[in-house]
Design a protein around this motif. Structure first.
Motif, PDB file in Angstrom:
ATOM      1  N   ILE A 409       1.076  -1.169  -0.027  1.00 37.44           N
ATOM      2  CA  ILE A 409      -0.060   0.365   0.048  1.00 37.44           C
ATOM      3  C   ILE A 409       1.255   1.640  -0.297  1.00 37.44           C
ATOM      4  O   ILE A 409       0.978   1.979  -1.071  1.00 37.44           O
ATOM      5  CB  ILE A 409      -1.189  -0.360   1.080  1.00 37.44           C
ATOM      6  CG1 ILE A 409      -1.682  -0.777   0.859  1.00 37.44           C
ATOM      7  CG2 ILE A 409      -1.536   1.172   1.639  1.00 37.44           C
ATOM      8  CD1 ILE A 409      -2.683  -1.223   2.183  1.00 37.44           C
ATOM      9  N   THR A 412       1.854   3.609  -3.259  1.00 40.61           N
ATOM     10  CA  THR A 412       0.593   4.697  -3.435  1.00 40.61           C
ATOM     11  C   THR A 412       1.469   5.963  -3.475  1.00 40.61           C
ATOM     12  O   THR A 412       1.645   6.521  -3.706  1.00 40.61           O
ATOM     13  CB  THR A 412      -0.541   4.098  -3.042  1.00 40.61           C
ATOM     14  OG1 THR A 412      -1.228   3.392  -3.805  1.00 40.61           O
ATOM     15  CG2 THR A 412      -1.572   5.863  -3.726  1.00 40.61           C
ATOM     16  N   SER A 437      -6.632  -0.396  -0.156  1.00 42.04           N
ATOM     17  CA  SER A 437      -6.209   1.125  -1.081  1.00 42.04           C
ATOM     18  C   SER A 437      -6.904   1.950  -0.116  1.00 42.04           C
ATOM     19  O   SER A 437      -7.218   2.847  -0.122  1.00 42.04           O
ATOM     20  CB  SER A 437      -6.098   0.526  -2.016  1.00 42.04           C
ATOM     21  OG  SER A 437      -4.690  -0.518  -2.302  1.00 42.04           O
TER      22      SER A 437
END
Length: 467
Positions: A409, A412, A437
């Motif tokens: 995650i 990102t 997410s």
């Protein structure tokens, strides 16, 4: 032997050195690679690869025990010799990619020997005198064994010896509650050992305290005994039984002791003869990763910075750009993510909440707990959160993720930080449902929700409603 002039001499065949050697050779450079130990360095043989293979085995054991809330009942039978075989099978499967044979096939000259500089552009290794236009030092680091009275007699394990065990110690004491200590504590507890962690300060002290608290609770819930805020005064041994005598008077008795208190750079290279400045923390480099000798670069753990394989690989790519293509490069450690692979994982990029508030008193924090995430609830994994830290002007300063897949995650937000993506973009992108997410999107959305919850905005909306 007679001198040979190479374009690049790489010292150290860990992840950083191998990346430089392979890339440079591919682009037509004459490369010599010197390694005194195992090809693949710490990551392949003693670090990332074996530890994650062990953690994977432990996860299967834990899943069997933890299935009752889902209506699944099972009791695992752990064969630690088979676990050992799995770990070393993973290493063996990757080893050919890092082997002498592969690199010689790429045209790299490989010398397996100790290396030592004898001048600013001369290196001695394996009875050979090596001259090169550029050198890259990538010798990595080694585990620190603290000078605790009596500890040596306890034959302490480090990450370089832990994965050689073919039998699981019934009782394991770990000195150090950092990432390695926490990862191995949880994994070995899940595999059947009774683990005690002794940490002189606070568990995962570098991480966001909220994140560390989640890991602390998870380890304790699984049976790991945690002792924080006190150090080991001395150690003793009686037969096969080892005892740690703590500074507060308590004792910890175990069948084996693992030391995980940090690492020191491997600097025994004759750096003075090469004119390379260094401190006990590592070789001194600038943002271009060059040393005080402009023809010598240093990358990876030996520079004393972030000790992660992906950081070493990134630095290696920068070194190749600078040496082979003569391009200007800049290494920015602030953009490098990190992850501790406990369950849940803890990942960070940029500034933590405390660091951000110290840098900008107007910084704000926006947190989305996993308890509000549908996927987390479906998997019974609601202990965690995504926390975004924004400056007073609404700029992303950092992100903290605590989740089963936090290491994935965080990518990102590493990209968002590097590309200077605005929080509005994070709030408007659409992740798949149901995924973890979504928590990050919710954190960004809450920031804009509060900004819009103003009297004047409500008045404007009231007017628009009547149109």
């Amino acid at each position: 032997m007679s001198d040979t002039l190479y374009d690049i001499c790489v010292v150290g065949a860990g992840s950083a050195g191998l990346t430089v050697a392979a890339a440079a050779a591919t682009f037509g450079q004459r490369v010599v690679l010197v390694e005194r130990g195992k090809m693949g360095g710490d990551c392949l043989n003693y670090g990332c690869v074996p530890s994650k293979a062990l953690i994977a085995a432990a996860a299967h054991a834990h899943a069997a025990r933890a299935g009752a809330p889902f209506g699944v009942h099972a009791t695992p039978q752990v064969d630690y010799a088979a676990v050992h075989a799995h770990v070393h099978g993973v290493i063996a499967g990757i080893a050919p990619h890092d082997s002498v044979e592969r690199f010689e096939g790429l045209g790299v000259t490989v010398i397996q020997a100790d290396a030592r500089f004898t001048g600013p552009d001369v290196l001695e290794a394996g009875g050979r005198t090596i001259r090169a236009r550029r050198f890259v030092i990538a010798t990595g680091s080694s585990p620190v064994v603290p000078p605790i009275e009596g500890l040596a007699a306890c034959d302490p394990l480090t990450n370089e010896t832990l994965f050689d065990l073919t039998a699981l110690p019934a009782r394991l004491a770990i000195i150090g509650g950092g990432p390695i200590g926490c990862e191995m504590a949880q994994a070995l507890q899940r595999l059947g050992a009774a683990v005690t962690v002794v940490e002189g300060a606070a568990l995962l002290g570098r991480e966001d305290p909220d994140a560390a608290a989640v890991v602390r609770e998870a380890l304790s819930a699984e049976g790991v005994r945690l002792i924080e805020g006190t150090g080991v005064a001395r150690a003793s041994r009686e037969g096969e039984e080892k005892t740690l005598h703590l500074a507060d008077g308590r004792t910890v008795t175990a069948d084996a002791v693992l030391v995980a208190v940090g690492r020191r750079p491997n600097l025994d290279l004759g750096l003075e003869a090469a004119g390379v400045a260094a401190t006990a923390k590592g070789i001194t480099v600038d943002k271009r990763l060059t040393t005080s000798n402009r023809r010598i670069f240093a990358i990876g753990d030996v520079t004393g910075g972030l000790q992660f394989t992906h950081v070493a690989g990134h630095q290696a790519s920068l070194a190749v750009k600078a040496i082979v293509f003569r391009l200007p490069v800049t290494y920015d450690p602030a953009l490098m993510p990190r992850c501790t692979y406990t369950s849940p994982e803890v990942a960070q990029v940029g500034l933590t909440e405390a660091e951000a508030r110290a840098a900008d008193p107007k910084a704000s924090v926006w947190t989305a707990p996993l308890s509000g995430n549908d996927r987390a609830r479906a998997e019974g994994a609601t202990a965690g959160f995504v926390k975004l830290v924004l400056s007073g002007r609404g700029k992303l300063m950092g992100a903290t993720v605590v989740a089963p897949t936090a290491g994935d995650i965080i990518a990102t937000y590493a990209l968002a930080l590097a590309a200077k993506v605005k929080p509005a973009t994070i709030a408007s992108f659409t992740p798949a449902y149901p995924t973890l997410s979504e928590a990050g999107k919710r954190a960004a959305t809450s920031y804009f929700g509060e900004k819009l919850d103003k009297p004047w905005v409500r008045k404007v909306l009231g007017v628009l409603k009547r149109l």
